[in-house]
Scaffold this motif. Structure first.
Motif, short mmCIF file in Angstrom:
data_model
loop_
_atom_site.label_atom_id
_atom_site.label_comp_id
_atom_site.label_asym_id
_atom_site.label_seq_id
_atom_site.Cartn_x
_atom_site.Cartn_y
_atom_site.Cartn_z
N LEU A 122 0.80 -1.24 -0.17
CA LEU A 122 -0.01 -0.05 -0.11
C LEU A 122 0.89 1.28 0.04
CD1 LEU A 122 -3.04 -0.80 2.17
CD2 LEU A 122 -2.89 -0.89 -0.24
N TYR A 123 1.94 1.26 0.84
CA TYR A 123 2.68 2.37 0.82
C TYR A 123 3.38 2.59 -0.57
CZ TYR A 123 6.94 5.24 1.19
OH TYR A 123 8.00 6.35 1.25
N ASP A 124 3.92 1.47 -1.41
CA ASP A 124 4.47 1.86 -2.64
C ASP A 124 3.44 2.11 -3.71
OD1 ASP A 124 7.00 0.75 -1.59
OD2 ASP A 124 6.64 -1.17 -2.47
N ASN A 125 2.29 1.93 -3.66
CA ASN A 125 1.39 2.20 -4.46
C ASN A 125 0.60 3.56 -4.27
OD1 ASN A 125 1.67 -0.21 -5.81
ND2 ASN A 125 -0.05 -1.18 -4.98
N THR A 126 0.30 3.86 -2.99
CA THR A 126 -0.27 4.99 -2.53
C THR A 126 0.50 6.19 -2.27
OG1 THR A 126 -0.53 4.75 -0.35
CG2 THR A 126 -2.15 3.75 -1.51
N GLY A 127 1.73 5.97 -1.99
CA GLY A 127 2.90 6.90 -1.79
C GLY A 127 2.58 7.71 -0.32
N LEU A 177 -4.85 16.18 -3.25
CA LEU A 177 -5.25 15.82 -1.88
C LEU A 177 -5.64 14.52 -1.82
CD1 LEU A 177 -5.71 17.59 0.39
CD2 LEU A 177 -8.10 17.94 -0.09
N ALA A 178 -6.25 13.68 -2.84
CA ALA A 178 -6.45 12.34 -2.87
C ALA A 178 -5.32 11.75 -2.87
CB ALA A 178 -7.29 11.85 -3.94
N SER A 179 -4.18 12.17 -3.29
CA SER A 179 -2.85 11.24 -2.94
C SER A 179 -2.28 11.19 -1.45
CB SER A 179 -1.69 11.74 -4.02
OG SER A 179 -1.25 12.94 -3.61
N ALA A 180 -2.90 11.97 -0.69
CA ALA A 180 -2.57 11.94 0.58
C ALA A 180 -3.40 11.19 1.52
CB ALA A 180 -2.39 13.53 1.21
N THR A 181 -4.22 10.51 0.82
CA THR A 181 -5.12 9.82 1.57
C THR A 181 -4.92 8.35 2.04
OG1 THR A 181 -6.46 9.07 -0.22
CG2 THR A 181 -7.20 10.95 0.96
N GLY A 182 -3.87 8.01 1.33
CA GLY A 182 -3.30 6.52 1.53
C GLY A 182 -4.33 5.53 0.55
N LEU A 183 -5.28 6.01 0.06
CA LEU A 183 -6.25 5.36 -0.72
C LEU A 183 -6.18 5.51 -2.26
CD1 LEU A 183 -9.33 6.48 1.38
CD2 LEU A 183 -8.59 4.17 1.43
N LEU A 184 -5.23 6.24 -2.71
CA LEU A 184 -5.10 6.72 -4.27
C LEU A 184 -3.98 6.04 -4.62
CD1 LEU A 184 -6.66 8.65 -6.32
CD2 LEU A 184 -4.35 9.70 -6.23
N ASN A 185 -3.93 5.27 -5.87
CA ASN A 185 -2.66 4.51 -6.57
C ASN A 185 -2.13 5.71 -7.55
OD1 ASN A 185 -1.13 3.35 -8.59
ND2 ASN A 185 -1.85 1.58 -8.00
N GLN A 280 10.31 3.20 4.05
CA GLN A 280 8.85 4.09 3.99
C GLN A 280 9.05 5.24 4.93
OE1 GLN A 280 5.37 1.37 5.02
NE2 GLN A 280 6.80 -0.42 4.45
N ARG A 281 10.29 5.97 4.65
CA ARG A 281 10.52 7.27 5.43
C ARG A 281 9.68 8.65 4.93
NH1 ARG A 281 16.57 6.41 6.32
NH2 ARG A 281 16.22 6.04 4.17
N PHE A 282 9.40 8.44 3.62
CA PHE A 282 9.00 9.50 2.84
C PHE A 282 7.45 9.51 2.32
CE2 PHE A 282 13.61 9.35 2.49
CZ PHE A 282 13.84 10.74 3.12
N PHE A 283 6.95 10.69 2.04
CA PHE A 283 5.71 11.06 1.37
C PHE A 283 5.91 11.08 -0.19
CE2 PHE A 283 5.95 15.06 3.69
CZ PHE A 283 6.04 15.88 2.36
N ASN A 284 4.98 10.50 -0.91
CA ASN A 284 5.06 10.98 -2.44
C ASN A 284 3.68 11.58 -2.65
OD1 ASN A 284 7.50 10.21 -3.73
ND2 ASN A 284 7.08 8.44 -2.31
N TYR A 285 3.34 12.75 -2.80
CA TYR A 285 2.08 13.35 -3.17
C TYR A 285 2.28 13.93 -4.49
CZ TYR A 285 1.60 12.79 1.77
OH TYR A 285 1.52 12.67 3.06
N LEU A 286 1.12 13.46 -5.15
CA LEU A 286 0.87 13.94 -6.72
C LEU A 286 0.54 15.33 -6.88
CD1 LEU A 286 0.83 12.22 -9.31
CD2 LEU A 286 -1.58 11.98 -8.80
N LEU A 287 0.91 16.17 -7.47
CA LEU A 287 0.25 17.47 -7.79
C LEU A 287 -0.20 17.37 -8.98
CD1 LEU A 287 -0.04 20.16 -6.69
CD2 LEU A 287 2.01 21.05 -8.26
N THR A 288 0.20 17.23 -10.24
CA THR A 288 -0.35 16.91 -11.48
C THR A 288 0.50 15.57 -11.98
OG1 THR A 288 1.21 18.29 -12.56
CG2 THR A 288 -0.62 19.42 -11.96
N GLU A 289 -0.12 15.38 -13.19
CA GLU A 289 0.48 14.11 -13.70
C GLU A 289 1.90 13.92 -13.76
OE1 GLU A 289 -1.53 11.49 -17.23
OE2 GLU A 289 -2.81 13.29 -16.50
N ASN A 290 2.39 13.09 -13.27
CA ASN A 290 3.81 12.86 -13.20
C ASN A 290 4.64 14.18 -12.63
OD1 ASN A 290 3.78 10.61 -15.12
ND2 ASN A 290 3.59 11.79 -16.92
#
Lengths: 506, 294
Positions: A122-127, A177-185, A280-290
């Protein structure tokens, strides 16, 4: 004349700015709302109060600053703090309060998931790091411990989705914002089936996904009328406060990192690829595609210095904490770099990156008979910034950082900014405007209008002033003490757990 | 100072002051069984410790009092010594009958020089803060002067005695707010105030009352609130009132007038106007808006 309005739904307050199309601030206002801690690990806010406060501040800003000058509002762009969860019923009515990022009720759920194989996937897929802050964990907690609310829930929203639904009637969440929910791939940009299954929900329990530039619909007629806005005013979903602050800090190319320190803090970098970390020390949040904003958050920023000031500062004027803090910083500056060997571990609130240990606690170390009051002041500030340095140092295992830009009330105190430069041994710039998240929202709106071709181009327009250069001598001293700081933090893991357990019992 | 006890109906010194039920100074040299058993009265009882260490139970709470401490026991609160014993030491006390003190307000009586608002505010502080033990050494001076005035009965003594009792209440109210708020952490203090406001939303709060509750003058208070919240105190209060009202409207089971009065608006008209001005909807339109979703 045209203007752009930005609404930042922050942790303690809503901040609304109006910019002209060149990016000059026409006006700004804020309105605060409280956080309730009804039980030890709980951290909640009243969604209606947030909505009313936002509406009230917006109305005041429009009536006092915008309408009298005959500005036409082109767009309103939103940002909000991450990780909030609000359950609503099928009438759109909140089921209880909104649970904020600081809420820790799901710590058992988080620990179990993190240890499991699924947690790693889940960490790998959701960031999003597996942590009680994550909406994935919060919804799971609700499923396990608050079944009545869980079953009644029509949708689980973020506070921003709720506010936008109130204004437009539509349920949306932006990818960011969805990419910070742990629910978004974050690769497919779809809800992650395994995460949904773990939380016990289906995708229709969440708002609809859309890009940050998406317009969720028009303002309801009643609000157009009461706010005196035309139906052509475009609403823009926008992003999270963290991503917006990064954009607004002008950090958009390789070799740059931004440090934000308010009460809490974060070190962030931007890149086209996900930053994969085994531990698993860092977050990866999406801003726009790529486009990923990656980094590490800390719990113990300015809030720790606040704590110190309240306990040990001299309050000659009641409640004048800023005056008190100025004096403390002044005293600290008279002590030698390294506080003559007094070290401070700042983990008063447990810690997230890089150690991710909720049981970590604060400590002064290395006291000798010559240490005086002012050594404690300087050591406290140094300790807070060693922690910030340790996040950056860990990030550098993945990305090279050549320059830094700082923002936030604590990081931008000149004494602290210089200390950051010295610790990192890198040049540090300070944002000319203290409002990075709002600036980021402005840049997003302006890009949406076509004023800039890309967000990257927009971010290059951010004015940076005051470059702080590192003093190599100071850097060497800090390095020596930082080694001890790091070893001490690692060695104390068992003792942190022991003392935290004792503290919980009493 | 010598021991004395003046009781209403017995002591001629108290003739002109029917509100003073008892006024005394006692030096307790020996421990006697049942010397301080549980009582609850309809008067306000104020005890000031001159000497010694006293272990008391006030309204279920245990307290240890030292010289300079002052205990305030409100009507209806129980009060006893630990093990029902009065410890060794010196203390003085005054029992006062007030015209009124309850959730709707406090009035001392016609003899008082305090204005109605001041009186209401002090009453609120006494009831809300529930700080039973105060560090208030200066009150010993007030009580000593009070005794001299009562004994000597010089010209103007009626006025002086009543003024001194007023002063006692003012000192208690001020110290109570100071002791409850560190004067260091405004956000925390404001949070406590906000809780109080929420719990008493129907009350017609004034800025004076709110400021007094956290021990600030109105000018400083207004400035601090504006700085911290972005709103004036009264506008902030409107925020809380409307958010609370929205919650009640959404519940669909209370009529609009009851909601209006329950959240502190003067009338349903006043509620409607304020609500519409802010949200663009009247309360009943807003209620209808949350129809089942598509």
């Amino acid at each position: 004349m045209e203007c752009i309005i930005t609404i930042e739904l922050g942790t303690n307050a809503v901040r609304i700015f109006a910019f002209d199309l060149s990016g000059n601030i026409i006006g700004s206002m804020k309105g605060s709302y409280p956080t309730f801690h009804t039980e030890p690990d709980y951290s909640e806010q009243d969604p209606e109060q947030i909505f009313i406060t936002m509406l009230y501040v917006l109305k005041n800003l429009l009536t006092e600053k915008i309408h009298p000058q005959k500005y036409k509002v082109v767009s309103i762009c939103f940002s909000a703090s991450m990780h909030s969860v609000l359950a609503i019923d099928d009438h759109g009515v909140p089921l209880g309060n909104v649970i904020t990022w600081a809420d820790n009720r799901g710590k058992v759920e988080a620990q179990e998931l993190k240890k499991s194989g699924l947690g790693k996937i889940l960490y790998d897929n959701t960031g999003t790091p597996i942590h009680p802050m994550s909406p994935l964990v919060k919804i799971t907690w609700m499923k396990n411990h608050d079944q009545e609310r869980f079953n009644q829930t029509y949708k689980f929203l973020s506070i921003k989705s709720y506010i936008i639904q109130q204004l437009t009637g539509e349920y949306f969440i932006d990818y960011s914002l969805a990419s910070a929910t742990g629910l978004l791939n974050i690769q497919t940009i779809q809800w992650e089936p395994e995460a949904l299954a773990y939380a016990g929900i289906t995708a229709d329990k969440l708002p609809e996904l859309a890009p940050v530039f998406h317009s969720p619909g028009k303002l309801r007629k009643e609000y157009q009328k009461s706010l005196k806005l035309s139906s052509s005013t475009k609403l823009i979903l926008g992003s999270s406060d963290g991503c917006m602050a990064t954009l607004g800090a002008g950090v958009w190319s390789d070799g740059k990192a931004t440090i934000t320190i308010e009460d809490s803090g974060a070190v962030r970098v931007v890149g086209k690829e996900v930053l994969r970390d085994e531990k698993q020390r860092f977050f990866n949040y999406l801003l726009t595609e790529n486009c990923y904003v990656s980094g590490g958050p800390t719990n113990n920023g300015g809030v720790v210095f606040d704590w110190f000031a309240k306990q040990f500062g001299d309050f000659r004027i009641p409640y004048e904490i800023e005056y008190t803090m100025d004096n403390l910083v002044n005293e600290a500056s008279k002590v030698a770099v390294g506080s003559d060997g007094l070290l401070f571990l700042p983990y008063l609130l447990g810690e997230r990156a890089p150690i991710w240990n909720a049981n970590a606690r604060g400590s002064y170390f290395g006291l000798n008979i010559k240490h005086e009051r002012q050594h404690f002041i300087r050591a406290t500030i140094e300790g807070i910034l060693y922690e910030i340095y340790s996040i950056g140092k860990t990030l550098e295992e993945h990305r090279s950082i050549k320059t830094l830009s700082v923002n936030g009330s604590f990081a931008s105190i000149p004494f602290c900014t210089q200390m950051i430069a010295d610790m990192y041994n890198k040049p540090v710039t300070v944002n000319k405007h203290s409002d990075s998240a709002s600036r980021g929202s402005f840049l997003m709106s302006a890009t949406d209008m076509g004023k800039y071709a890309t967000l990257e181009e927009a971010s290059r327009t951010v004015a940076l002033t005051d470059t702080y250069t590192a003093d190599p001598g100071h850097h060497q001293t800090y390095q020596k003490y930082f080694d001890v700081f790091e070893r001490l933090t690692n060695k104390l893991a068992d003792e942190f757990e022991a003392i935290a357990n004792l503290q919980q019992k009493h | 100072m010598n021991q004395f006890i003046l009781q209403q109906g017995h002591a001629r010194e108290l003739h002109a002051f029917p509100h003073i039920l008892e006024f005394a100074l006692k030096k307790n040299n020996s421990i006697q069984l049942n010397s301080l058993h549980a009582t609850s009265t309809d008067s306000v009882r104020i005890y000031s410790i001159v000497d010694g260490k006293f272990e008391w139970v006030i309204g279920e709470q245990n307290h240890i009092l030292y010289p300079g401490d002052l205990a305030v026991i409100l009507p209806g609160q129980t009060f006893r010594g630990e093990k029902d014993i009065l410890n060794i030491g010196t203390l003085s006390w005054i029992h006062l009958r007030l015209e009124k003190i309850d959730a709707t307000g406090m009035s001392l009586g016609k003899w008082s020089y305090l204005s109605r608002t001041e009186c209401l505010t002090i009453g609120k502080i006494l009831l809300l803060n529930l700080t039973t033990v105060l560090k208030l050494k200066e009150c010993q001076g007030i009580l000593t002067t009070l005794r001299q005035e009562l004994m000597n009965q010089e010209i103007g003594f009626t006025t002086r005695v009543n003024q001194l009792i007023d002063e006692l209440f003012i000192s208690i109210a001020r110290q109570s707010t100071r002791q409850n708020n560190s004067q260091r952490d405004f956000p925390q203090t404001f949070m406590k105030l906000e809780q109080t406001l929420r719990q008493n939303l129907a009350h017609q709060w004034t800025v004076e009352e709110m400021a007094a509750l956290i021990g600030l003058g109105t000018t400083t208070f207004t400035e601090k609130v504006k700085n911290y919240t972005g709103f004036s105190p009264l506008n902030y209060l409107i925020n809380i009132r409307i958010s609370e009202a929205i919650k009640l409207l959404n519940r669909q089971d209370e009529n609009v007038t009851d909601i209006a009065l329950g959240t502190g608006f003067y009338s349903s008209q006043h509620f409607s106007t304020t609500f519409k001005k802010l949200t663009g909807y009247t309360p009943s339109e807003f209620r209808k808006r949350n129809l089942p979703s598509k």
